[in-house]
Design a protein around this motif. Sequence first.
Motif, mmCIF file in Angstrom:
data_model
loop_
_atom_site.group_PDB
_atom_site.id
_atom_site.type_symbol
_atom_site.label_atom_id
_atom_site.label_comp_id
_atom_site.label_asym_id
_atom_site.label_seq_id
_atom_site.Cartn_x
_atom_site.Cartn_y
_atom_site.Cartn_z
ATOM 1 N N UNK A 1 3.073 1.902 3.657
ATOM 2 C CA UNK A 1 3.667 2.614 2.530
ATOM 3 C C UNK A 1 2.614 2.737 1.430
ATOM 4 N N UNK A 2 2.870 3.600 0.467
ATOM 5 C CA UNK A 2 1.886 3.864 -0.582
ATOM 6 C C UNK A 2 2.210 3.109 -1.864
ATOM 7 N N UNK A 3 1.172 2.705 -2.567
ATOM 8 C CA UNK A 3 1.311 1.990 -3.835
ATOM 9 C C UNK A 3 -0.011 2.132 -4.591
ATOM 10 N N UNK A 4 -0.165 1.336 -5.655
ATOM 11 C CA UNK A 4 -1.418 1.261 -6.403
ATOM 12 C C UNK A 4 -1.797 -0.202 -6.586
ATOM 13 N N UNK A 5 -3.083 -0.422 -6.849
ATOM 14 C CA UNK A 5 -3.569 -1.786 -7.051
ATOM 15 C C UNK A 5 -4.554 -1.839 -8.211
ATOM 16 N N UNK A 6 -4.446 -2.913 -8.992
ATOM 17 C CA UNK A 6 -5.403 -3.254 -10.038
ATOM 18 C C UNK A 6 -5.882 -4.680 -9.743
ATOM 19 N N UNK A 7 -6.579 -5.290 -10.717
ATOM 20 C CA UNK A 7 -7.027 -6.668 -10.517
ATOM 21 C C UNK A 7 -6.960 -7.439 -11.822
ATOM 22 N N UNK A 8 -6.964 -8.776 -11.689
ATOM 23 C CA UNK A 8 -6.944 -9.655 -12.852
ATOM 24 C C UNK A 8 -7.558 -10.995 -12.468
ATOM 25 N N UNK B 1 -0.829 -6.636 3.829
ATOM 26 C CA UNK B 1 -2.121 -6.060 4.181
ATOM 27 C C UNK B 1 -2.296 -4.776 3.383
ATOM 28 N N UNK B 2 -3.464 -4.609 2.767
ATOM 29 C CA UNK B 2 -3.730 -3.443 1.922
ATOM 30 C C UNK B 2 -5.046 -2.785 2.328
ATOM 31 N N UNK B 3 -5.098 -1.474 2.108
ATOM 32 C CA UNK B 3 -6.344 -0.725 2.260
ATOM 33 C C UNK B 3 -6.381 0.338 1.175
ATOM 34 N N UNK B 4 -7.554 0.610 0.671
ATOM 35 C CA UNK B 4 -7.750 1.623 -0.367
ATOM 36 C C UNK B 4 -7.749 3.008 0.279
ATOM 37 N N UNK C 1 -2.557 1.861 0.535
ATOM 38 C CA UNK C 1 -1.427 1.766 1.440
ATOM 39 C C UNK C 1 -1.265 0.295 1.778
ATOM 40 N N UNK C 2 -0.016 -0.112 2.006
ATOM 41 C CA UNK C 2 0.246 -1.525 2.226
ATOM 42 C C UNK C 2 1.351 -1.684 3.266
ATOM 43 N N UNK C 3 1.418 -2.861 3.839
ATOM 44 C CA UNK C 3 2.513 -3.223 4.735
ATOM 45 C C UNK C 3 2.673 -4.733 4.747
ATOM 46 N N UNK C 4 3.908 -5.177 4.988
ATOM 47 C CA UNK C 4 4.169 -6.600 5.173
ATOM 48 C C UNK C 4 3.583 -7.032 6.511
#
Length: 246
Positions: free
Chosen positions: A25-32, A78-81, A143-146
């Motif tokens: 599925x689609x989402x967004x990611x940042x960092x901290x 699991x995530x990929x840009x 994109x990400x998935x459990x």
Amino acid sequence: MAIEIVTLALLSLFVGGSSQKGAWQNAYATFYGGSDASGTMGGACGYGNLYDQGYGTDTTALSTTLFNNGQTCGACYQLRCINSPENCLQGTITVTATNFCPPNNNLPNDAGGWCNPPRVHFDLAQPVFTRIAQYRAGIVPVSYRRVPCVKKGGTRFTINGHSYFNLVLITNVAGAGDVQAVSIKGSNTGWQPMKRNWGQNWQSDSLLVGQGLSFQVTTSDGKSVISYDVVPANWKFGQTFEGNQF
């Protein structure tokens, strides 16, 4: 201070099915959290020092939509840009949910309010973000998935609180990862359900000091694992004990 781990010979009971990978599925990611992820320690799941607990820097905070009032703590993704060739790096990462990314209602959802509902957003520890995207990007589509969690060793039970208020932190959970129900049994009691206090801290109001303890842990996929007599009768508050694994 390093966690004291007490490992005993255990009898295990496994009930239910196994975790499966979810759909992308689609989402967004940042960092901290800084380059050493020191700013990610603690957090809304209650895990404390993520290095000591074995989570390291492969962690993420979740937006309100994903966090689900702490019920998703411990889940793995699991995530990929994607869709940003100038910023994306090849490959995927797998992270454990250890914190909450709070909404910022003073900013628009698409201009700083990245974790505002109903957005699906991952605020990654900086070291793991930079494995899939350039630091300069700041925010990238993903994109990400459990996925099933893979952990070393057994499920861990850290006993805090006091005589009539046992607060058990449950960490290092494999499989689905996100604990949904816990029961506790003293050597002189039957099974008693525990209630979620916050994050993955589970509460019992029974007097259990001086008794050996067993736990039944159930994750979101319906699978349960029982760790019989994982805690000896001479346990002390602040100790951590290692039980069976999913």
